[in-house]
Structure formats: C-alpha cells, structure tokens
Design an enzyme around this catalytic site. Sequence first.
Site: not given
Length: 310
Positions: A45, A272, A275
């Site tokens: 990610s 978040d 991340h």
Amino acid sequence: MANPILVPHQNLIYLLDITTQASHGDCGLPNKHTPAVPLFVFGDSIFDAGNNNFFSTVFQGNYWPYGEKGHPTGRISDGRIIPDFIAEYAKLPSIPPYLEPGNEEFKYGVNFASAGSGALIETRQGLGRDLHCQLSYFKNVGKSLRQKLGDEEAKSLPSRAVYVSNIGSNDYLFPFDTDSSMLRSCSREEFVGLVIGNITSVIKLESELKGFRYSLSDFHKFITRRIDHPSEYGKVACCGSGPYRGVYSCGGRRGVKEYDLCDNVSEHLFFDSAHPTEMAYEQFAKLFWSGTPDFTAPYNLKALLNPINI
C-alpha cells in the site's frame, strides 16, 4: 548486489525499500541524447497507485477522504505517494497502475504494487496481489514489449530500468491480525527467514546481472524519528477512530462506519492509522532521491540514475 536484504530485521517490520538498476549500457536522467529510464514499481500500500481499484478487496483508497487534496485515485493517502515524487524527480510522467484498463504503454515503466500484499503468497491471500503475482505481471509486460518494440528494444528497455520495491510489513502483521497458524508451525527466526527468502527469490543478485546496482532506504528510521517527536509531526492520525485515530476506519468502508477527519492534514505524519500523509511521503522521497549514506546506501536514487557519478 551483496546480500541487499540482510539488513536489521526491525527495518523489515515496517517497510523495506529496495531500488535496483540493471544497466547494460549508458543510462541516466532523460535528455535529448538518451532514452528515458523506465521505472518499475513493486510493493504494497505504500507504493500502490491504484491497482486495488480493479478487484474486490477492503484494501482500497478510491473513495473520499482518500485523495483529500484532489480526488480519490486509489492511493491510500491524502495525495501523492513516494513513486509519484520519484517519477517527478526523474523527469518521468506519472507511472500508472498495471491493472488500469487500457494501460498498454510501458516505455516509462508501470506500477505493480498492491495494498495488503506481501512477499508470501499466504499473506492476506486474495485481498492483495503478492510479490510473485506482481512478478508474473512484469513478465507479461516483457511479452507486450517484444510484440510492440521488437526483441532488441524489449531487452534494452528493462535492462536500463530502475526497479523500486517495498515489501514485508504485511507479512509480519498478518499472523497477528488473523487467526493464522503460521507462527505456531515455525519459530520467529524461521518465519523471518521465510519472508526474506521469498523476497530474494524474486530479486536477481548482482553476480547474476551485469551492471546491477542497488540502493536501500531506511523507512523505519524515517518514521521512528517522526513518531518520537510528536510536537513537530503530530501524535494522532488525520483520519480514523478510537485512540489516536488508530482504528483503520477512514472512509467508513471497513466494518467501522464512524471516523473522524482532521482539519489540517499538514499537521500529521499519518493520514490514516497505517499510511503516511503526502507531506511525509514527499519528505521521504527527497531523502530517497538525494539523501546521505546514513539513510540511503550505497547510493541514493539520484546517483543510481546517473551512473557517471558512481
């Protein structure tokens, strides 16, 4: 490459950044005399530019408030991520996700990274495209290049390319956020070796590829320094719920509907619960690009793209 994966294991727990370049001739930043150096991106990610938009998974960022600075693209942040900045510094166009429909132009490279993925096939199986799957996508690109460019250029383009990868954090997190039997069937040391072995089975070693050079960047150190100074970088995530907004609920589509969103994202290290923000990614990308050996070694990425300086 002299055992590039054998860095301290704590650096692997969060993120391992590996940049490699395989050169069979002249290369460097594009100019009127030399072709562009393609950028091929692998990972999870931290590097996913939107591949997870195109299959069903909870690990997506294609809805608000992701992309809060512009519009949601699938990047799990408020804006750009590390490969976007690297492409900018290298004077390349934005590197598109491989799974994006109609994406058949690979002369500047492509992004295979998939949120939730790991080096192990078993890690969050079906929810992300693991490293071996990403490698199969790369092989498909090779076939496409041969059809479009012919054998000679199809060999030349990958050999002058730069390969950027981060992988490993999900492999270490997965046994703890699921009812996995993985750690019951092997010791912690054996499990670490299993993850590292799967990475090294994908990456070619220096002795096997002429002109191969590499760069390792310490993302763990980068993040830890900022976590340790909350007065400068903030101590809570911008988006999420619970203490420190540490529940992975940003956007309300992962089981928990409620979440809070900060007023000023520039005051936060994390967007978040897991991340970083665009601001943090840009800071890291600058160090990755032109940082000193205590952060990026044995070369920074700028030097790797300009081998005349090595």
